[in-house]
Design an enzyme around this catalytic site. Structure first.
Site, PDB file in Angstrom:
ATOM      1  N   ASP A  55     -26.692  97.338  52.052  1.00  0.00           N
ATOM      2  CA  ASP A  55     -27.761  98.228  51.572  1.00  0.00           C
ATOM      3  C   ASP A  55     -28.053  99.482  52.418  1.00  0.00           C
ATOM      4  O   ASP A  55     -28.084  99.405  53.647  1.00  0.00           O
ATOM      5  CB  ASP A  55     -29.106  97.480  51.543  1.00  0.00           C
ATOM      6  CG  ASP A  55     -29.020  96.108  50.972  1.00  0.00           C
ATOM      7  OD1 ASP A  55     -27.948  95.718  50.486  1.00  0.00           O
ATOM      8  OD2 ASP A  55     -30.040  95.403  51.020  1.00  0.00           O
ATOM      9  N   GLU A 237     -34.806  91.920  44.841  1.00  0.00           N
ATOM     10  CA  GLU A 237     -34.568  92.471  46.170  1.00  0.00           C
ATOM     11  C   GLU A 237     -34.796  93.992  46.164  1.00  0.00           C
ATOM     12  O   GLU A 237     -34.801  94.629  45.106  1.00  0.00           O
ATOM     13  CB  GLU A 237     -33.113  92.199  46.612  1.00  0.00           C
ATOM     14  CG  GLU A 237     -32.779  90.715  46.723  1.00  0.00           C
ATOM     15  CD  GLU A 237     -31.360  90.449  47.228  1.00  0.00           C
ATOM     16  OE1 GLU A 237     -31.214  89.571  48.086  1.00  0.00           O
ATOM     17  OE2 GLU A 237     -30.409  91.091  46.756  1.00  0.00           O
TER      18      GLU A 237
END
Ligand code: FRU
Length: 530
Positions: A55, A237
């Protein structure tokens, strides 16, 4: 002389093996002329020099620099103990790698999170002239996880007084203890002007929690959203929440982004969004609870969030995603790095018949990478029309804007653009007119035996069909970003051909179309040897 000859030979071998994608982990990439030239290495996208990345984190703009932190395991090319890698850029395209910003500590690995400029020194971390940058992230305590507890994810903060160059973790960490829920992570923080406070949106299992704070250190739970909203095909998420202008009006609405661990539109991880209102405490969905809006229909855009603190004079809300999918991210055939980010994209709302929808446009800075240009005039496409000889550059590092038109009576079933190589490997994308959907087909794209979940024909429902369309496409060796319907329908996909794609064709199946205009640009790479 002997020494020189041996080193040259060695360089040659290393160069050759890099071309084959076999670079060894230990290779000092920065010293060689092969910097960022390995097979499959993206040229216009951000990727780490080596080792694992997932990420994007802590995206914040300060004093002319866009900061990009990222989930990073510096000692391996698969997921492992998470650090925050760090890079800066003035245009979000040319990046300078900086030392790792945050290392794991006794509280755990450093999972995803965000960063803000503490303009008013609310946390009291500022020491000199520079504003303090404050990072807010998740601690993931593996010992607790292994021991079978459910309170191993907490939130911590760290600050920098030197424009993000060095970071100090706050001694009062964690600032939010675990409520005893295993999935409790990925804080995205922003300053809410109307209520003069910090707001945090946090992913909590199958929903998000909102917290409020005056000083980034003490947080109060405000509300939750999502238990009965959107998709629940996987854990929630990396959320984000911000106000966004509606194109062509003076109005705004709020956009909530939520990444979904599995159950994405074409399998695996994906990213959805909600449109609504936010009053500083509570988010309300303007749409029906079960409506699922996908930010990207390709398989390779996950955990994306937006830059914080982009100056008002600029006014853009800029998104960047991780260009991979948890189904196969640790297995993709690239070395010595794994994963790249998407191109940075500007977000806005567009009023459509179906309601407000998210529009994405690649940042204007991208025009700075344009090299040679080919303008193709109108031509009929009936079957496969090879265009390789019409352009003076390799199509696999290029930008394309191609307009097609067709007549109802002779309309094709599908039409679009294809890149291929001499091995017969190919990626096709375009519109399945009969099915009313856009597609990216990577079923014959080259290497794919690393994961059963990789090969695929990926589909995105068209919002509206007429007798014409424009495809905007960005190719970069191992990825394609397709923006159809003026950025309302987006697909991002990776692929790994054994040889580079050097052939370009337009195609139709089951009918014909006119390619009325094509603007094609070679793209220049952004990775100069430091
Ligand atoms: C999303 C994610 C986050 C987490 C991070 C760990 O891809 O699972 O929820 O913070 O990756 O690396």
């Amino acid at each position: 002389m002997y020494k020189l000859a041996t080193s040259l030979a060695l360089l040659g071998i290393m160069f050759f093996s890099c071309q084959q994608g076999e670079t060894s982990k230990e290779q000092p990439t920065t010293l060689l002329s092969d910097y960022y030239t390995e097979h499959h290495r993206p040229q216009a996208h951000f990727s780490p020099e080596k080792m694992w990345m997932n990420d994007p984190n802590g995206m914040v703009y300060y004093e002319g620099e866009y900061h990009l932190f990222y989930q990073h395991y510096p000692d391996g090319d698969v997921w492992g103990p998470m650090h925050w890698g760090h890079a800066i850029s003035t245009d979000m395209l040319h990046w300078e790698h900086l030392p790792i910003a945050l290392y794991p500590d006794s509280l755990g690995y450093i999972f995803s999170g965000s960063a803000v400029v503490d303009e008013n020194n609310t946390a009291g971390f500022q020491t000199g002239e520079e504003k303090a940058l404050v990072a807010i992230y998740t601690y993931h305590d593996t010992a607790g996880e292994k021991a079978g507890t459910n309170d191993f994810q907490t939130q911590g903060i760290a600050y920098s007084n030197d424009k993000g160059r060095t970071w100090t973790k706050y001694e009062g960490n964690p600032v939010i203890p675990s409520p005893g829920i295993k999935d409790f992570r990925d804080p995205k923080v922003f300053w809410h002007e109307e209520s003069s406070q910090w707001v945090m949106i946090l992913a909590v299992k199958d929903r998000v929690h909102l917290y409020q704070s005056a000083n980034l250190k003490e947080w109060t739970f405000a509300s939750e959203f999502g238990a009965d909203q959107g998709s629940h095909g996987g854990v929630w998420e990396c959320p984000d929440l911000f106000e966004l202008p509606i194109e062509g009006t003076d109005e705004t609405r709020w956009l909530m982004i939520v990444s979904l661990g599995s159950g994405g539109p074409n399998g695996g991880s994906g990213t959805m969004y909600f449109v609504g209102d936010f009053d500083g405490s509570l988010f309300t969905n303007a749409n029906t609870a079960d409506e699922v809006l996908w930010l990207d229909y390709g398989k390779d855009n996950y955990a994306g969030v937006t830059w914080s603190d982009v100056p008002e004079a600029d006014g853009r809300r800029i998104f960047l995603g991780w260009m991979s999918n948890w189904q196969y991210a640790t297995k993709v055939p690239t070395r010595p790095w794994r994963s790249a980010m998407t191109l940075p994209r500007v977000l806005s709302f567009v009023q459509t018949e179906g309601g407000l929808r998210l529009k994405q446009a690649v940042v204007a800075e991208m025009e700075g990478l344009r090299g040679l240009k080919s303008d193709l005039g109108a031509r009929e496409v009936a079957g496969e029309l090879d265009q390789t000889g019409e352009i003076e550059f390799d199509p696999d590092l290029s930008e394309m804007k191609v307009h097609f038109r067709w007549e109802a009576e002779t309309a094709p079933q599908t039409l679009g653009i294809m890149l291929s190589n001499a091995l017969g490997e190919q990626v096709k994308l375009g519109l399945d007119l009969a099915g009313g959907q856009y597609f990216v087909d990577r079923r014959q794209a080259g290497k794919m035996d690393f994961s059963e979940a990789f090969p695929g024909l990926h589909l995105a429902p068209a919002k509206q069909l007429s007798n014409e369309m424009t495809l905007e496409v960005f190719w970069d060796h191992a990825s394609v970003e397709l923006l159809a319907e003026e950025g309302l329908t987006v697909m991002t996909d990776n692929f790994f051909p054994n040889e580079r794609f050097t052939k370009l064709a337009f195609f139709t199946e089951g009918g014909k179309a006119e390619m009325t205009q094509a603007e094609l640009y070679q793209l220049e790479g952004v990775w100069a040897k430091p």
